[in-house]
Design a protein around this motif. Structure first.
Motif, PDB file in Angstrom:
ATOM      1  N   SER A 228       0.845  -1.192   0.000  1.00  0.00           N
ATOM      2  CA  SER A 228       0.000   0.000   0.000  1.00  0.00           C
ATOM      3  C   SER A 228       0.878   1.238   0.000  1.00  0.00           C
ATOM      4  CB  SER A 228      -0.942  -0.009   1.204  1.00  0.00           C
ATOM      5  OG  SER A 228      -0.216  -0.042   2.400  1.00  0.00           O
ATOM      6  N   MET A 229       0.308   2.320  -0.512  1.00  0.00           N
ATOM      7  CA  MET A 229       1.015   3.592  -0.587  1.00  0.00           C
ATOM      8  C   MET A 229       0.055   4.712  -0.219  1.00  0.00           C
ATOM      9  SD  MET A 229       3.129   3.262  -4.140  1.00  0.00           S
ATOM     10  CE  MET A 229       4.264   4.566  -3.687  1.00  0.00           C
ATOM     11  N   PHE A 230       0.540   5.636   0.574  1.00  0.00           N
ATOM     12  CA  PHE A 230      -0.240   6.823   0.926  1.00  0.00           C
ATOM     13  C   PHE A 230       0.571   8.026   0.474  1.00  0.00           C
ATOM     14  CE2 PHE A 230      -3.455   4.796   3.541  1.00  0.00           C
ATOM     15  CZ  PHE A 230      -2.859   3.589   3.860  1.00  0.00           C
ATOM     16  N   ILE A 231       0.040   8.747  -0.497  1.00  0.00           N
ATOM     17  CA  ILE A 231       0.794   9.852  -1.073  1.00  0.00           C
ATOM     18  C   ILE A 231      -0.083  11.092  -1.134  1.00  0.00           C
ATOM     19  CG2 ILE A 231       2.231   8.308  -2.446  1.00  0.00           C
ATOM     20  CD1 ILE A 231       0.497   9.206  -4.857  1.00  0.00           C
ATOM     21  N   GLN A 232       0.563  12.213  -1.406  1.00  0.00           N
ATOM     22  CA  GLN A 232      -0.195  13.451  -1.618  1.00  0.00           C
ATOM     23  C   GLN A 232      -0.356  13.696  -3.112  1.00  0.00           C
ATOM     24  OE1 GLN A 232       2.016  16.345   0.753  1.00  0.00           O
ATOM     25  NE2 GLN A 232       0.429  16.215   2.323  1.00  0.00           N
TER      26      GLN A 232
ATOM     27  N   ASP B  47       4.961  11.697  -7.341  1.00  0.00           N
ATOM     28  CA  ASP B  47       5.209  10.579  -8.240  1.00  0.00           C
ATOM     29  C   ASP B  47       5.129   9.266  -7.457  1.00  0.00           C
ATOM     30  OD1 ASP B  47       7.847  12.316 -10.083  1.00  0.00           O
ATOM     31  OD2 ASP B  47       5.660  12.499 -10.164  1.00  0.00           O
ATOM     32  N   VAL B  48       4.773   8.198  -8.151  1.00  0.00           N
ATOM     33  CA  VAL B  48       4.569   6.891  -7.528  1.00  0.00           C
ATOM     34  C   VAL B  48       5.416   5.848  -8.253  1.00  0.00           C
ATOM     35  CG1 VAL B  48       2.873   5.049  -7.152  1.00  0.00           C
ATOM     36  CG2 VAL B  48       2.217   7.451  -6.818  1.00  0.00           C
ATOM     37  N   SER B  49       6.002   4.959  -7.481  1.00  0.00           N
ATOM     38  CA  SER B  49       6.735   3.832  -8.080  1.00  0.00           C
ATOM     39  C   SER B  49       6.348   2.538  -7.379  1.00  0.00           C
ATOM     40  CB  SER B  49       8.247   4.039  -7.942  1.00  0.00           C
ATOM     41  OG  SER B  49       8.683   5.100  -8.745  1.00  0.00           O
ATOM     42  N   MET B  50       6.124   1.507  -8.160  1.00  0.00           N
ATOM     43  CA  MET B  50       5.825   0.192  -7.612  1.00  0.00           C
ATOM     44  C   MET B  50       6.475  -0.857  -8.489  1.00  0.00           C
ATOM     45  SD  MET B  50       1.783  -0.010  -8.587  1.00  0.00           S
ATOM     46  CE  MET B  50       1.441   1.678  -8.064  1.00  0.00           C
TER      47      MET B  50
ATOM     48  N   PRO C 110      -6.317  12.592  -8.086  1.00  0.00           N
ATOM     49  CA  PRO C 110      -7.260  11.804  -7.286  1.00  0.00           C
ATOM     50  C   PRO C 110      -7.781  10.542  -7.975  1.00  0.00           C
ATOM     51  CG  PRO C 110      -7.696  14.116  -6.958  1.00  0.00           C
ATOM     52  CD  PRO C 110      -6.632  14.042  -8.015  1.00  0.00           C
ATOM     53  N   SER C 111      -7.968  10.579  -9.270  1.00  0.00           N
ATOM     54  CA  SER C 111      -8.511   9.404  -9.968  1.00  0.00           C
ATOM     55  C   SER C 111      -7.494   8.269 -10.103  1.00  0.00           C
ATOM     56  CB  SER C 111      -9.029   9.800 -11.355  1.00  0.00           C
ATOM     57  OG  SER C 111      -7.971  10.298 -12.146  1.00  0.00           O
TER      58      SER C 111
ATOM     59  N   LEU D 191      -3.222   2.142  -3.777  1.00  0.00           N
ATOM     60  CA  LEU D 191      -2.780   3.536  -3.778  1.00  0.00           C
ATOM     61  C   LEU D 191      -3.868   4.423  -3.190  1.00  0.00           C
ATOM     62  CD1 LEU D 191      -0.646   5.620  -4.657  1.00  0.00           C
ATOM     63  CD2 LEU D 191      -1.810   5.754  -6.860  1.00  0.00           C
ATOM     64  N   THR D 192      -3.492   5.177  -2.180  1.00  0.00           N
ATOM     65  CA  THR D 192      -4.400   6.135  -1.543  1.00  0.00           C
ATOM     66  C   THR D 192      -3.789   7.514  -1.618  1.00  0.00           C
ATOM     67  OG1 THR D 192      -5.168   4.432  -0.005  1.00  0.00           O
ATOM     68  CG2 THR D 192      -5.622   6.730   0.588  1.00  0.00           C
ATOM     69  N   ILE D 193      -4.585   8.507  -1.962  1.00  0.00           N
ATOM     70  CA  ILE D 193      -4.102   9.893  -2.025  1.00  0.00           C
ATOM     71  C   ILE D 193      -4.640  10.640  -0.821  1.00  0.00           C
ATOM     72  CG2 ILE D 193      -4.175  12.046  -3.312  1.00  0.00           C
ATOM     73  CD1 ILE D 193      -3.978  10.450  -5.838  1.00  0.00           C
ATOM     74  N   ILE D 194      -3.715  11.187  -0.054  1.00  0.00           N
ATOM     75  CA  ILE D 194      -4.069  11.921   1.164  1.00  0.00           C
ATOM     76  C   ILE D 194      -4.428  13.355   0.781  1.00  0.00           C
ATOM     77  CG2 ILE D 194      -3.267  12.624   3.437  1.00  0.00           C
ATOM     78  CD1 ILE D 194      -1.066  10.482   3.135  1.00  0.00           C
ATOM     79  N   PRO D 195      -5.560  13.853   1.270  1.00  0.00           N
ATOM     80  CA  PRO D 195      -5.947  15.219   0.913  1.00  0.00           C
ATOM     81  C   PRO D 195      -4.959  16.254   1.434  1.00  0.00           C
ATOM     82  CG  PRO D 195      -7.711  14.092   2.091  1.00  0.00           C
ATOM     83  CD  PRO D 195      -6.539  13.189   2.094  1.00  0.00           C
TER      84      PRO D 195
END
Lengths: 114, 110
Positions: B10-14, B18-21, B81-82, B106-110
């Motif tokens: 899992s990932m929590f990002i703003q 950028d995201v890497s998996m 967000p999408s 993947l979760t985006i933190i507000p």
């Protein structure tokens, strides 16, 4: 374009009951698949078919049967439902797999066995 | 059977990050696929990779087929967000079964 359609979308069964999940695709795909998805375990292949009239076992086939009487339809049957079969079931289809053709998925059937 | 290890789980990002998996396998594959699954829906194909070393983009998404043929990477630039959902890798070795990873949520933190 409908793509891959699964019915029903939700179902609750009692232990020992039977039911059939229907998958229909309108893309003239040869290959069809049934998967189950459980939390933390990704997608696991139950059964698959490489063409009309053919079926084969996947990774977790026990307790399930399938039939592919028509090219566009792939049926998944539970003869005597058990609580361990509570899961989300996905159907998929593809032109073939020998050349790595991607699989197209339906939106799933959420099945609960009480 | 073949196994795929996908990380992170899992990932929590703003938003905007950028995201890497990545996905690693105990054996080689000749096709890697990356799927995204939104809540209540089936997986949707994002990118398909067919050659070792191949780098393929789909908008803000970029995926690579590792040169050892035992791994693959997915990057998302400037997350929005999408992008929220579960990302699955899947590997293929010319038989009829696709092996899936366990997913990265993947979760985006507000």
């Amino acid at each position: 374009n409908a793509g891959v359609t699964q019915t029903p979308k939700f179902r609750v069964l009692k232990t020992g009951q039977s039911m059939t999940l229907l998958c229909a695709q309108d893309m003239n795909h040869e290959y069809m698949y049934w998967y189950r998805q459980d939390p933390g375990m990704g997608l696991r292949l139950i059964h698959y078919s490489v063409g009309e009239g053919t079926t084969a076992k996947g990774e977790v086939p026990d307790g399930y049967n399938v039939s592919r009487l028509k090219k566009q339809n792939f049926l998944l049957g539970l003869e005597s439902a058990a609580p361990s079969q509570t899961s989300v079931y996905f159907c998929a289809s593809s032109y073939s797999t020998g050349f790595g053709q991607p699989q197209h998925f339906g939106d799933g059937t959420r099945l609960s066995i009480l | 059977g073949q196994q795929l290890n996908q990380s992170p789980q899992s990932m929590f990002i703003q938003e905007g990050e950028d995201v890497s998996m990545n996905c690693t396998s105990s054996s080689i594959f000749n096709t890697w696929l990356w799927y995204k699954q939104d809540p209540g829906e089936g997986p949707v194909l994002l990118i398909a990779l067919y050659k070792a070393g191949e780098l393929t983009s789909n908008g803000r998404l970029t995926a690579q087929f590792g040169i050892t043929r035992k791994d693959s990477f997915l990057n998302i630039s400037a997350s929005i967000p999408s992008d929220v959902g579960i990302y699955f890798c899947a590997g293929f070795f010319g038989n009829e079964k696709l092996t899936f990873g366990t997913g990265t949520r993947l979760t985006i933190i507000p």
